[in-house]
Enzyme design. Structure first.
Site, short mmCIF file in Angstrom:
data_model
loop_
_atom_site.label_atom_id
_atom_site.label_comp_id
_atom_site.label_asym_id
_atom_site.label_seq_id
_atom_site.Cartn_x
_atom_site.Cartn_y
_atom_site.Cartn_z
N VAL A 66 0.84 -1.17 -0.04
CA VAL A 66 0.07 -0.15 0.05
C VAL A 66 0.83 1.35 -0.15
O VAL A 66 0.66 2.32 -0.67
CB VAL A 66 -1.16 0.15 1.34
CG1 VAL A 66 -1.71 1.35 1.43
CG2 VAL A 66 -1.90 -1.29 1.29
N CYS A 67 2.00 1.11 0.76
CA CYS A 67 2.80 2.43 0.77
C CYS A 67 3.20 3.01 -0.59
O CYS A 67 3.20 4.37 -0.63
CB CYS A 67 4.10 2.06 1.62
SG CYS A 67 3.71 1.72 3.35
N PRO A 68 3.53 2.20 -1.48
CA PRO A 68 3.99 2.93 -2.57
C PRO A 68 2.96 3.46 -3.35
O PRO A 68 3.09 4.59 -4.03
CB PRO A 68 4.90 1.81 -3.46
CG PRO A 68 4.39 0.74 -3.00
CD PRO A 68 4.02 0.69 -1.38
#
Length: 185
Positions: free
Chosen positions: A44-46
């Site tokens: 999810v972070c990118p």
């Protein structure tokens, strides 16, 4: 944490191909977003960081600097920036907080894990926290909503006595709280 001052910190960040030493002094005097995320090279972070990157020019045009923060090192941020097309778009600060000082200062360290929660903090030029959002691991954030909150916070700061109602968009009507408004909204 709303209406509290950011705490002192020192860190190394990766930005535009360089390692830069930063502190709370680099935040004061301008609007800032601290964008915490669990870890580099994840899922999810990118998507979130890429979304902020896509909106960075507009944030900059509003005088807002972005500091993404994870407990990874600045070296890991550089490697991720070089290896991912999405992360390669980032022009804002990618702060290494491997000791967790900044993450703990903002109260978003996951106990026993050494990872930051998904958390966003909007800081005014005086170093005061004006907005915050924390989501669960699987819930990504939306940079357009962040931008809406930036616009509302900047409007309220420039127009004392006025407030922005729910779903307020720039240019729409605001409210002036008074006894006359009680029970009429």
């Amino acid at each position: 944490m709303i209406n509290t001052q950011i705490k002192p910190f020192n860190a190394t960040a990766f930005k535009n191909g360089e390692f830069l030493e930063i502190s709370e002094k680099d935040v004061l005097g301008k609007w800032a977003v601290f964008f915490f995320y669990p870890a580099d090279f994840t899922f999810v972070c990118p998507t979130e960081l890429g979304d902020v990157a896509d909106n960075y020019a507009e944030l900059q045009s509003r005088g807002v600097e972005v500091f993404s923060v994870s407990t990874d090192t600045h070296f890991t941020h550089k490697a991720w920036h070089a290896s991912s097309e999405t992360i390669g778009k980032i022009q804002y600060f990618m702060v290494g907080d491997q000791a967790g000082n900044i993450t703990n200062n903002f109260g978003v360290m996951r106990e026993g894990q050494g990872l930051a929660d998904r958390a966003t903090f909007l800081i005014d030029p005086q170093g005061t926290i004006q907005a915050m959002e924390i989501t669960a691991e699987g819930i990504g954030r939306d940079a357009q909503d962040l931008l809406r909150k930036v616009k509302a916070a900047q409007y309220v700061a420039a127009h004392p006595g006025e407030v922005c109602p729910a779903k307020w968009k720039e240019g729409e009507a605001t409210l002036t709280p008074s006894l006359d408004l009680v029970g009429k909204i």
